[in-house]
Design a protein around this motif. Sequence first.
Motif, PDB file in Angstrom:
ATOM      1  N   ARG A   1     -20.887  -1.403  10.948  1.00 43.96           N
ATOM      2  CA  ARG A   1     -19.896  -2.108  11.777  1.00 43.96           C
ATOM      3  C   ARG A   1     -19.195  -3.193  10.982  1.00 43.96           C
ATOM      4  NH1 ARG A   1     -21.061  -6.496  14.472  1.00 43.96           N
ATOM      5  NH2 ARG A   1     -23.278  -5.924  14.460  1.00 43.96           N
ATOM      6  N   ASN A   2     -19.928  -3.899  10.127  1.00 44.87           N
ATOM      7  CA  ASN A   2     -19.306  -4.940   9.314  1.00 44.87           C
ATOM      8  C   ASN A   2     -18.243  -4.356   8.400  1.00 44.87           C
ATOM      9  OD1 ASN A   2     -19.270  -7.760   8.376  1.00 44.87           O
ATOM     10  ND2 ASN A   2     -20.079  -6.927   6.467  1.00 44.87           N
ATOM     11  N   ALA A   3     -18.522  -3.208   7.809  1.00 40.13           N
ATOM     12  CA  ALA A   3     -17.516  -2.550   6.961  1.00 40.13           C
ATOM     13  C   ALA A   3     -16.294  -2.156   7.780  1.00 40.13           C
ATOM     14  CB  ALA A   3     -18.126  -1.325   6.290  1.00 40.13           C
ATOM     15  N   ALA A   4     -16.533  -1.660   9.006  1.00 41.75           N
ATOM     16  CA  ALA A   4     -15.410  -1.280   9.869  1.00 41.75           C
ATOM     17  C   ALA A   4     -14.608  -2.509  10.285  1.00 41.75           C
ATOM     18  CB  ALA A   4     -15.938  -0.542  11.098  1.00 41.75           C
ATOM     19  N   ASP A   5     -15.298  -3.609  10.597  1.00 40.61           N
ATOM     20  CA  ASP A   5     -14.599  -4.840  10.969  1.00 40.61           C
ATOM     21  C   ASP A   5     -13.710  -5.338   9.837  1.00 40.61           C
ATOM     22  OD1 ASP A   5     -15.616  -5.086  13.553  1.00 40.61           O
ATOM     23  OD2 ASP A   5     -17.303  -6.331  12.937  1.00 40.61           O
ATOM     24  N   ILE A   6     -14.239  -5.340   8.632  1.00 41.37           N
ATOM     25  CA  ILE A   6     -13.464  -5.832   7.490  1.00 41.37           C
ATOM     26  C   ILE A   6     -12.278  -4.915   7.212  1.00 41.37           C
ATOM     27  CG2 ILE A   6     -13.564  -6.206   4.989  1.00 41.37           C
ATOM     28  CD1 ILE A   6     -16.414  -7.312   5.432  1.00 41.37           C
ATOM     29  N   ALA A   7     -12.482  -3.609   7.345  1.00 38.93           N
ATOM     30  CA  ALA A   7     -11.366  -2.677   7.160  1.00 38.93           C
ATOM     31  C   ALA A   7     -10.280  -2.916   8.214  1.00 38.93           C
ATOM     32  CB  ALA A   7     -11.871  -1.239   7.229  1.00 38.93           C
ATOM     33  N   TRP A   8     -10.695  -3.170   9.464  1.00 40.94           N
ATOM     34  CA  TRP A   8      -9.725  -3.407  10.540  1.00 40.94           C
ATOM     35  C   TRP A   8      -8.996  -4.739  10.334  1.00 40.94           C
ATOM     36  CZ3 TRP A   8      -7.444  -0.145  13.463  1.00 40.94           C
ATOM     37  CH2 TRP A   8      -6.827  -0.507  14.674  1.00 40.94           C
ATOM     38  N   LEU A   9      -9.727  -5.726   9.841  1.00 37.87           N
ATOM     39  CA  LEU A   9      -9.112  -7.014   9.533  1.00 37.87           C
ATOM     40  C   LEU A   9      -8.029  -6.849   8.472  1.00 37.87           C
ATOM     41  CD1 LEU A   9      -9.338 -10.188   9.935  1.00 37.87           C
ATOM     42  CD2 LEU A   9     -10.815 -10.134   7.913  1.00 37.87           C
ATOM     43  N   LYS A  10      -8.350  -6.146   7.410  1.00 40.12           N
ATOM     44  CA  LYS A  10      -7.388  -5.936   6.324  1.00 40.12           C
ATOM     45  C   LYS A  10      -6.192  -5.136   6.815  1.00 40.12           C
ATOM     46  CE  LYS A  10      -9.285  -4.898   2.275  1.00 40.12           C
ATOM     47  NZ  LYS A  10     -10.243  -4.286   1.300  1.00 40.12           N
ATOM     48  N   ALA A  11      -6.445  -4.119   7.634  1.00 41.17           N
ATOM     49  CA  ALA A  11      -5.343  -3.309   8.155  1.00 41.17           C
ATOM     50  C   ALA A  11      -4.436  -4.127   9.066  1.00 41.17           C
ATOM     51  CB  ALA A  11      -5.898  -2.102   8.910  1.00 41.17           C
ATOM     52  N   GLY A  12      -5.039  -5.049   9.849  1.00 40.96           N
ATOM     53  CA  GLY A  12      -4.238  -5.893  10.725  1.00 40.96           C
ATOM     54  C   GLY A  12      -3.311  -6.811   9.961  1.00 40.96           C
ATOM     55  N   PHE A  13      -3.814  -7.410   8.901  1.00 42.23           N
ATOM     56  CA  PHE A  13      -2.958  -8.281   8.092  1.00 42.23           C
ATOM     57  C   PHE A  13      -1.907  -7.468   7.346  1.00 42.23           C
ATOM     58  CE2 PHE A  13      -6.056 -11.620   8.847  1.00 42.23           C
ATOM     59  CZ  PHE A  13      -5.279 -12.764   8.810  1.00 42.23           C
ATOM     60  N   ALA A  14      -2.266  -6.270   6.915  1.00 49.50           N
ATOM     61  CA  ALA A  14      -1.271  -5.423   6.246  1.00 49.50           C
ATOM     62  C   ALA A  14      -0.145  -5.064   7.209  1.00 49.50           C
ATOM     63  CB  ALA A  14      -1.940  -4.162   5.708  1.00 49.50           C
ATOM     64  N   GLN A  15      -0.501  -4.755   8.444  1.00 47.82           N
ATOM     65  CA  GLN A  15       0.537  -4.452   9.426  1.00 47.82           C
ATOM     66  C   GLN A  15       1.386  -5.680   9.707  1.00 47.82           C
ATOM     67  OE1 GLN A  15      -0.089  -1.837  12.900  1.00 47.82           O
ATOM     68  NE2 GLN A  15       0.418  -3.636  14.145  1.00 47.82           N
ATOM     69  N   ALA A  16       0.750  -6.843   9.824  1.00 42.02           N
ATOM     70  CA  ALA A  16       1.502  -8.077  10.061  1.00 42.02           C
ATOM     71  C   ALA A  16       2.498  -8.332   8.940  1.00 42.02           C
ATOM     72  CB  ALA A  16       0.546  -9.253  10.209  1.00 42.02           C
ATOM     73  N   GLN A  17       2.070  -8.110   7.709  1.00 40.55           N
ATOM     74  CA  GLN A  17       2.986  -8.272   6.572  1.00 40.55           C
ATOM     75  C   GLN A  17       4.123  -7.273   6.662  1.00 40.55           C
ATOM     76  OE1 GLN A  17       3.061 -10.650   4.434  1.00 40.55           O
ATOM     77  NE2 GLN A  17       1.048 -11.262   3.691  1.00 40.55           N
ATOM     78  N   GLY A  18       3.790  -6.019   6.964  1.00 44.03           N
ATOM     79  CA  GLY A  18       4.820  -4.989   7.023  1.00 44.03           C
ATOM     80  C   GLY A  18       5.815  -5.190   8.148  1.00 44.03           C
TER      81      GLY A  18
END
Length: 357
Positions: free
Chosen positions: A197-214
């Motif tokens: 779950r921690n790996a999934a949380d970190i992946a989702w966090l990174k994806a969220g910031f990537a989307q925010a940047q995009g």
Amino acid sequence: MRPVLTPVLASLLAAAATAGVAVAARTADDPHGGAHPSEAYSVGLWGDLPYNAVQKTVGVPHLISDMNRQKLAFTVNDGDLKAGSGPCADSLYTEAKARFNSLEAPAAFTPGDNDWTDCDRNPGVNSLERLQFERSVLFDTPFSLGQRPMRQEVQAAPYVENRRWTVGRVTYLTLNVQGSCNNLCDTAPDPDEFAARNAADIAWLKAGFAQAQGDGSVGVMVIFQANPGWDATDPTRAPTRDAKTLVENDIDPKTNAPFPDGFKDFLVELRAQTIAFRRPVVAVHGDSHYPRIDKPLLDASGRRLENFTRLETFGDHAENDNNDVQWMRVDVDPRSREVFSFQPQIVPANRTAVPAP
């Protein structure tokens, strides 16, 4: 006498009636949730409720009524549907769903440790089974709860509780990050569950910031349950940690060894993403039941990250029969320099120390 509406007038009134729905509904073709990118709006945040009968039957209904009166764009509950002790019956989740659906605005939710990791304090109860049941009741569609559900982006199964959406020019995401050492301590710790779950949380966090940047978002809000401990100033119900290295300081008196740290990797990534994003970031959590708004995150050199704000929501107070049930309002203005401003909301009907005038 009932007025007669022309077709044009009727269509205009219908459009006005549904305008509130569009504010919070994001689609792939509409990254701003139907809102004009510069429109200001307000959000309601709450959690760690109800913990007793009076909160359930009096306090929370008053809180929901207060939120409904303020015409919010959406609300988010950061977890803990009950106190840590007590049963985790199926009704816990179905009753919570009914409460969320009594909110007029879209109602988002992220689980708390009292909802699942701590359920194994009850003999014969499996915490992961309770999480899976909670997912089936509260996260069974790609829409939020509430009377005006909004569509959300959903992480791949089994982590369907991790959600993301955009309103105006701000990106929001929820993460299943838990108290009780993030499922690494308490009655039945589960290191394998934590690691996945921690790996999934970190992946989702990174994806969220990537989307925010995009998307060109002007701000990001991240919502989760646990108070992970940010520095050495908060020893109450949260670990203390070195603010530069983010290493936990606390020692288990039973073993004279460091406590399991279920938060360091998450905090390191949150810090890295906040630095790279450069624009305002708000982390919202509950867990330690102390309402506060501060800036506790430092970089590795000890410099305060001015673009980062921590908001902790109100939670149950110490007395078992109290009705101290309140919420936080966030006013979001994409045109403003800081994007987010904050107002604790003391529900008049729930005042416990100073009666409403």
